[in-house]
Design a protein around this motif. Structure first.
Motif, PDB file in Angstrom:
ATOM      1  N   SER A 322       0.833  -1.204   0.000  1.00  0.00           N
ATOM      2  CA  SER A 322       0.000   0.000   0.000  1.00  0.00           C
ATOM      3  C   SER A 322       0.865   1.250   0.000  1.00  0.00           C
ATOM      4  O   SER A 322       2.067   1.213   0.261  1.00  0.00           O
ATOM      5  N   GLY A 323       0.228   2.377  -0.299  1.00  0.00           N
ATOM      6  CA  GLY A 323       0.927   3.650  -0.283  1.00  0.00           C
ATOM      7  C   GLY A 323       1.914   3.829  -1.406  1.00  0.00           C
ATOM      8  O   GLY A 323       2.968   4.448  -1.224  1.00  0.00           O
ATOM      9  N   VAL A 324       1.593   3.317  -2.592  1.00  0.00           N
ATOM     10  CA  VAL A 324       2.521   3.380  -3.728  1.00  0.00           C
ATOM     11  C   VAL A 324       2.088   4.471  -4.697  1.00  0.00           C
ATOM     12  O   VAL A 324       0.946   4.481  -5.165  1.00  0.00           O
ATOM     13  N   ASP A 325       2.980   5.385  -4.999  1.00  0.00           N
ATOM     14  CA  ASP A 325       2.752   6.409  -6.019  1.00  0.00           C
ATOM     15  C   ASP A 325       3.309   5.876  -7.333  1.00  0.00           C
ATOM     16  O   ASP A 325       4.452   6.163  -7.708  1.00  0.00           O
ATOM     17  N   VAL A 326       2.521   5.081  -8.034  1.00  0.00           N
ATOM     18  CA  VAL A 326       3.005   4.420  -9.241  1.00  0.00           C
ATOM     19  C   VAL A 326       3.385   5.431 -10.316  1.00  0.00           C
ATOM     20  O   VAL A 326       4.436   5.333 -10.951  1.00  0.00           O
ATOM     21  N   THR A 327       2.513   6.433 -10.530  1.00  0.00           N
ATOM     22  CA  THR A 327       2.803   7.423 -11.562  1.00  0.00           C
ATOM     23  C   THR A 327       4.074   8.192 -11.238  1.00  0.00           C
ATOM     24  O   THR A 327       4.911   8.439 -12.108  1.00  0.00           O
ATOM     25  N   GLY A 328       4.250   8.543  -9.972  1.00  0.00           N
ATOM     26  CA  GLY A 328       5.463   9.249  -9.568  1.00  0.00           C
ATOM     27  C   GLY A 328       6.696   8.397  -9.750  1.00  0.00           C
ATOM     28  O   GLY A 328       7.750   8.879 -10.179  1.00  0.00           O
ATOM     29  N   GLN A 353       8.415  -6.687  -5.155  1.00  0.00           N
ATOM     30  CA  GLN A 353       9.297  -5.557  -4.939  1.00  0.00           C
ATOM     31  C   GLN A 353      10.089  -5.218  -6.201  1.00  0.00           C
ATOM     32  O   GLN A 353      10.190  -4.061  -6.598  1.00  0.00           O
ATOM     33  N   ALA A 354      10.629  -6.230  -6.846  1.00  0.00           N
ATOM     34  CA  ALA A 354      11.424  -5.982  -8.047  1.00  0.00           C
ATOM     35  C   ALA A 354      10.568  -5.374  -9.150  1.00  0.00           C
ATOM     36  O   ALA A 354      11.001  -4.458  -9.852  1.00  0.00           O
ATOM     37  N   LEU A 355       9.340  -5.893  -9.293  1.00  0.00           N
ATOM     38  CA  LEU A 355       8.474  -5.400 -10.351  1.00  0.00           C
ATOM     39  C   LEU A 355       8.087  -3.957 -10.086  1.00  0.00           C
ATOM     40  O   LEU A 355       8.111  -3.109 -10.978  1.00  0.00           O
ATOM     41  N   LEU A 356       7.763  -3.631  -8.827  1.00  0.00           N
ATOM     42  CA  LEU A 356       7.424  -2.259  -8.484  1.00  0.00           C
ATOM     43  C   LEU A 356       8.570  -1.312  -8.800  1.00  0.00           C
ATOM     44  O   LEU A 356       8.389  -0.242  -9.373  1.00  0.00           O
ATOM     45  N   GLU A 357       9.758  -1.712  -8.431  1.00  0.00           N
ATOM     46  CA  GLU A 357      10.884  -0.806  -8.609  1.00  0.00           C
ATOM     47  C   GLU A 357      11.293  -0.698 -10.071  1.00  0.00           C
ATOM     48  O   GLU A 357      11.800   0.335 -10.494  1.00  0.00           O
ATOM     49  N   ASP A 358      11.053  -1.741 -10.857  1.00  0.00           N
ATOM     50  CA  ASP A 358      11.370  -1.629 -12.267  1.00  0.00           C
ATOM     51  C   ASP A 358      10.344  -0.803 -13.010  1.00  0.00           C
ATOM     52  O   ASP A 358      10.618  -0.305 -14.095  1.00  0.00           O
ATOM     53  N   PHE A 359       9.130  -0.637 -12.436  1.00  0.00           N
ATOM     54  CA  PHE A 359       8.212   0.345 -12.995  1.00  0.00           C
ATOM     55  C   PHE A 359       8.864   1.719 -12.935  1.00  0.00           C
ATOM     56  O   PHE A 359       8.807   2.510 -13.850  1.00  0.00           O
ATOM     57  N   GLY A 360       9.507   1.992 -11.775  1.00  0.00           N
ATOM     58  CA  GLY A 360      10.160   3.278 -11.612  1.00  0.00           C
ATOM     59  C   GLY A 360      11.548   3.276 -12.195  1.00  0.00           C
ATOM     60  O   GLY A 360      11.977   4.224 -12.825  1.00  0.00           O
ATOM     61  N   PRO A 374       4.479   9.622 -18.009  1.00  0.00           N
ATOM     62  CA  PRO A 374       4.288   8.445 -17.143  1.00  0.00           C
ATOM     63  C   PRO A 374       2.898   7.844 -17.240  1.00  0.00           C
ATOM     64  O   PRO A 374       2.732   6.625 -17.240  1.00  0.00           O
ATOM     65  N   SER A 375       1.874   8.714 -17.333  1.00  0.00           N
ATOM     66  CA  SER A 375       0.514   8.192 -17.440  1.00  0.00           C
ATOM     67  C   SER A 375       0.308   7.436 -18.751  1.00  0.00           C
ATOM     68  O   SER A 375      -0.347   6.389 -18.793  1.00  0.00           O
ATOM     69  N   ALA A 376       0.908   7.952 -19.833  1.00  0.00           N
ATOM     70  CA  ALA A 376       0.808   7.265 -21.121  1.00  0.00           C
ATOM     71  C   ALA A 376       1.529   5.932 -21.076  1.00  0.00           C
ATOM     72  O   ALA A 376       1.065   4.930 -21.647  1.00  0.00           O
ATOM     73  N   LEU A 377       2.670   5.910 -20.385  1.00  0.00           N
ATOM     74  CA  LEU A 377       3.400   4.654 -20.240  1.00  0.00           C
ATOM     75  C   LEU A 377       2.567   3.639 -19.483  1.00  0.00           C
ATOM     76  O   LEU A 377       2.482   2.465 -19.863  1.00  0.00           O
TER      77      LEU A 377
END
Length: 420
Positions: A322-328, A353-360, A374-377
């Motif tokens: 929880s508490g993830v700013d995916v777009t950011g 964890q790896a997948l979340l961080e590779d989004f960023g 980022p939103s388009a991505l």
């Protein structure tokens, strides 16, 4: 192939990495899929009708675990058929870039002395991406960027490094190998599976046993995992992960096409930055004694980090953060990335964890993406659903909710939506 009912066995202890966030998303997911399987409860099922001596799954797993890493060199082919959407950036399949591991086939060359020195090179049509480990140092080199990243630990952390019993600094962009997949596999918690040895096969011209792991779950996306183990060296030669929805070919496969069990020359294992290449220094921080003690206590108590929830068990485990700013995070916002790094899920959730961080990703890598919004991505890789968006593949699903939660598991998107 015969099989019996499973008898629960204790999981092998997980080796703590210097950084739990050093793997690319797809290799991490593959490792978890395999890891969830191989340490499943071993069953006594003999196999050896094709010329090899009979061996039980329990004996085979024990031989792999007890075998010291061998010195070897060879060529590895990594193939991903995950059905993931194409990313709207990156140099393309002809380039040696770890991003290309998310889809299609990639060729790697591997050298290791079986101890603390190794080199893995991802080969492109006219480029190379290399990862070199040498004790407490590591390097990555991209010929596309002509940049070397040198990873070290502070000399004051040498004692801590010994306590962690690791092979050196964790490296962003580490490349997948059959040995690494098996090592992570054997370090993960057991799952409810039917495990058997299904005769023999030949990989890279060598006889091998096939360890077949079939989930008992009827809802996981993983159909089965097949690990080919060298019949002489007891080293994994190939790992295949099959989707439950497609029995025609593996969704993930990493294996040798040629291999030699001899010590590579010192010149191959010694890294020198190419002339003219830029060198960037990265000092990998290690946890303090107090942090290590606290983490060990959390593991003993079964406590989860703040903001992390685990649903279900076995192959149906779903990790929620929880508490993830995916777009950011996609935009490389330092605060959003820092918040991601505060989460450190426990066993079974490394892929999340790896997948979340590779989004960023690494903000220094954003130049490769140009000015992509980022939103388009996010729109390009995720499908809108009520309350959020989902990323689907043949082996795992990811749900990104509108209220800042991320759920990841080897289950269907509908299962994730039901839990959200």
């Amino acid at each position: 192939m015969t099989e019996t009912q499973p008898t629960p066995q204790p999981a092998a202890p997980a080796r703590r990495s210097l950084s739990p966030r050093a793997r690319w998303a797809v290799p991490a997911v593959a490792a978890v899929a395999v890891g969830a399987a191989v340490m499943g409860p071993p069953l006594f099922a003999s196999a050896g009708d094709d010329g090899l001596p009979p061996v039980t799954p329990e004996q085979l797993v024990a031989k792999v675990v007890e075998k010291d890493a061998p010195a070897l060199s060879g060529t590895v082919v990594y193939t991903a058929r995950l059905g993931l959407p194409s990313l709207p950036f990156g140099p393309g399949g002809a380039s040696a870039d770890p991003v290309n591991l998310m889809s299609g086939s990639s060729t790697l060359r591997l050298w290791s002395d079986g101890e603390q020195r190794s080199r893995v090179a991802l080969l492109g049509a006219a480029s190379e991406y290399s990862v070199v480990h040498d004790g407490t140092q590591a390097w990555t080199y991209s010929s596309d960027d002509d940049e070397v990243v040198h990873y070290t630990v502070d000399p004051a952390d040498a004692a801590t490094l010994e306590k962690l019993a690791t092979e050196g600094p964790a490296v962003k962009g580490d490349l997948p190998t059959p040995q690494d997949a098996a090592e992570q596999a054997l370090a993960h918690a057991q799952e409810l599976s039917t495990v058997s040895v299904d005769g023999q096969t030949t990989v890279a011209g060598r006889d091998a046993y096939q360890l077949v792991v079939t989930p008992k779950s009827t809802t996981t996306l993983v159909g089965r995992v097949v690990v080919a183990v060298d019949a002489t060296e007891w080293t994994p030669l190939r790992v295949q992960v099959w989707s439950a929805s497609d029995d025609t070919e593996p969704a993930l496969e990493v294996g040798f096409t040629d291999v030699s069990f001899s010590t590579p020359s010192d010149s191959v294992l010694t890294f020198s930055p190419p002339a003219g290449a830029q060198v960037r220094e990265v000092v990998v921080p290690l946890p303090t004694d107090a942090e290590m003690a606290a983490a060990q206590q959390e593991h003993t108590d079964g406590a989860l980090p703040q903001g992390v929830t685990v649903h279900g068990e076995g192959w149906d485990t779903v990790v929620e953060v929880s508490g993830v700013d995916v777009t950011g995070a996609l935009a490389g916002d330092p605060q959003a990335l820092a918040e991601l790094q505060e989460h450190e899920p426990t066993i079974g959730s490394d892929s999340a964890q790896a997948l979340l961080e590779d989004f960023g990703g690494d903000p220094s890598d954003k130049a490769d993406m140009g000015e992509i919004d980022p939103s388009a991505l996010l729109d390009s890789i995720a499908t809108p659903v009520p309350g959020g968006r989902v990323v689907t593949s043949d082996l795992f699903s990811v749900l990104l909710t509108d209220d800042g939660r991320v759920l990841v598991g080897a289950v269907s998107p509908e299962t994730l939506q039901g839990l959200a």
